[in-house]
Enzyme design. Structure first.
Site, PDB file in Angstrom:
ATOM      1  NE  ARG A  37      -4.271  -1.701   1.619  1.00  0.00           N
ATOM      2  CZ  ARG A  37      -5.219  -2.131   2.423  1.00  0.00           C
ATOM      3  NH1 ARG A  37      -5.124  -1.953   3.723  1.00  0.00           N
ATOM      4  NH2 ARG A  37      -6.283  -2.726   1.930  1.00  0.00           N
ATOM      5  CE  LYS A 197     -22.598 -14.469   5.289  1.00  0.00           C
ATOM      6  NZ  LYS A 197     -21.913 -13.663   6.219  1.00  0.00           N
ATOM      7  N   GLY A 350     -10.427  -8.331  -1.371  1.00  0.00           N
ATOM      8  CA  GLY A 350      -9.192  -8.583  -0.635  1.00  0.00           C
ATOM      9  C   GLY A 350      -8.716 -10.017  -0.741  1.00  0.00           C
ATOM     10  N   GLY A 373     -13.761  -3.433   0.056  1.00  0.00           N
ATOM     11  CA  GLY A 373     -15.121  -2.914   0.168  1.00  0.00           C
ATOM     12  C   GLY A 373     -15.413  -1.829  -0.853  1.00  0.00           C
TER      13      GLY A 373
END
Ligand code: ADP
Ligand code: MG
Length: 395
Positions: A37, A197, A350, A373
């Site tokens: 990052r 999910k 991720g 996200g």
């Protein structure tokens, strides 16, 4: 809407507040465990330095409760200094008179790193006073923290109300690639979705169904779709309360002429463990006491064919429990098909990014999103507060 970037604004001699994503993993002894990052933010920082800006960096790190020593940004500053090859002046506060004194004494080409933004309660609350104080440190604001763009925090959104706000290069690259999938993508546009999910991915499925030519579903969420087709899935992950929705998605796909592929064979085991006995079975023959933990070889073939000939592929969600070697093969082979695809290949999420990295295929993707996200919310077609806050090119 195209957003202005650092190229579109005068930065020479100016104090530039840059929101970066230095939310890096730390080792138990508190050193930077993975500096990806930090490296991703270098092009923007180097551009600003080359253009004689005074660079004030800010980031959050972890989820501190108030001020916690282990979440200070000192190790990040040390690593950044090594990578940049010039001094990084790390401050122990986020805002306040001392910070102001330091930034007002800055000279062009200098770099200051503020303390962890989340030490201040105003950050996550997007408090107006705090945003004003942050903005007051600088004359220009640059947001290069795509991974935090889905949060309306003081440093990602609030601050843009007070000084001109533009995108950094990483933010620009993320917007470019992800919007290529949503706006007039090269065809066929293939979406590959997996992960645990269905409930995490409802928004993405809904948005992509209206845009893609083929939707391929693997991972744990595939079993809810198999269930919706009336199949028995044994002890596989299955969200009973999403079965009707899964059926609707498949009907919707059919009505739109989108091919909707679910696994035709799966790898099953009595449990998700490295020692478990594995078997490949057709998707309609999952034994009652077993669970599906990866897609099978025939499914890999079908999915790979779509991926290799796509104009653009967006992939989010591993095809199996790739963390455990016996169930990693489906994910690995899908990553390989991505690497071999003739089209633009975009990876979001991720865990998916971590899987591609582990297989050593990161360099073979067109783009790996740095936002977990944030990339999902972008693909849901939602406006991200951190992007909305930036100036449009036309204005
Ligand atoms: P991303 O972070 O890329 O968005 P997710 O968080 O949605 O991906 O999903 C990743 C998780 O899904 C992994 O931890 C993986 O083990 C799990 N998973 C994949 N396939 C299955 C499966 N068949 N059963 C249970 N979990 C699965
Ligand atoms: Mg995940």
């Amino acid at each position: 809407m195209r957003k202005k970037t650092v190229r579109d604004i005068e930065v020479r001699g100016k104090r530039v507040l840059v929101r970066v994503d230095f939310n890096v993993p730390l080792t138990p002894s508190g050193e930077v465990a993975d500096d990806r990052r930090i490296r991703e933010a270098l092009p923007t920082i180097q551009y600003l330095l080359a253009h004689e800006a005074k660079v004030i960096l800010c980031s959050h790190l972890g989820r501190p409760k108030g001020i916690e020593a282990r979440f200070r940004l000192d190790p990040v500053a040390r690593r950044l200094q090594e990578l940049l090859g010039r001094p990084v002046h790390k401050l122990d506060e986020v805002v306040g008179p001392q910070v102001e004194a330091v930034v007002h004494a800055m000279r062009p080409g200098e770099v200051v790193l503020l303390e962890n933004l989340r030490f201040h309660p105003g950050e996550e609350a997007n408090d107006e006073e705090f945003a004003k104080m942050l903005a007051g440190l600088a004359e220009v604001y640059v947001n290069d923290a795509f991974a935090a763009a889905h949060r309306a925090h003081a440093s990602t959104a609030g601050v843009a109300r007070y000084i001109p706000a533009v995108a950094g290069f990483l933010m620009e690259k993320e917007m470019d690639y992800l919007s290529r999938a949503l706006q007039d993508p090269p065809r066929p546009f293939v979406a590959v979705l997996g992960g645990a999910k269905v409930s995490d991915k409802i928004g993405v499925i809904r948005n992509l169904l209206g845009r893609c030519d083929a939707l391929l579903v693997g991972g744990g969420m595939a079993y809810t779709f198999l269930r919706a087709k009336g199949l028995e899935v044994g002890r596989s992950l299955c969200e009973e309360d999403k079965v009707d929705l899964a059926r609707q998605f498949m009907e919707d796909a059919e009505a739109r002429g989108v091919s909707f592929l679910v696994p035709v064979d799966v790898v099953v085991a009595p449990e998700a463990s490295p020692e478990a006995t594995c078997r490949v079975v057709p998707a309609d023959a999952i034994p009652p006491d077993w669970m599906g933990l990866d897609i099978g070889p025939q499914t890999v073939e079908q999915f790979s064919k779509e991926i290799r000939t796509a104009g653009l592929v967006f992939w989010n969600g591993p095809m199996g429990v790739f963390e455990i070697e016996p169930f990693a093969e489906g994910t690995r082979r899908i990553a390989q098909a991505m690497a071999e695809s003739r089209g633009i290949t975009i990876v979001g999420g991720g865990d998916t990014a971590a899987a591609v990295e582990r297989f050593g295929l990161s360099d073979r993707m067109s783009h790996i999103s740095t936002g977990g996200g944030a990339s999902l919310e972008f693909m849901e077609g939602r406006e991200l507060p951190g992007i909305v806050a930036l100036q449009d090119v036309s204005s």
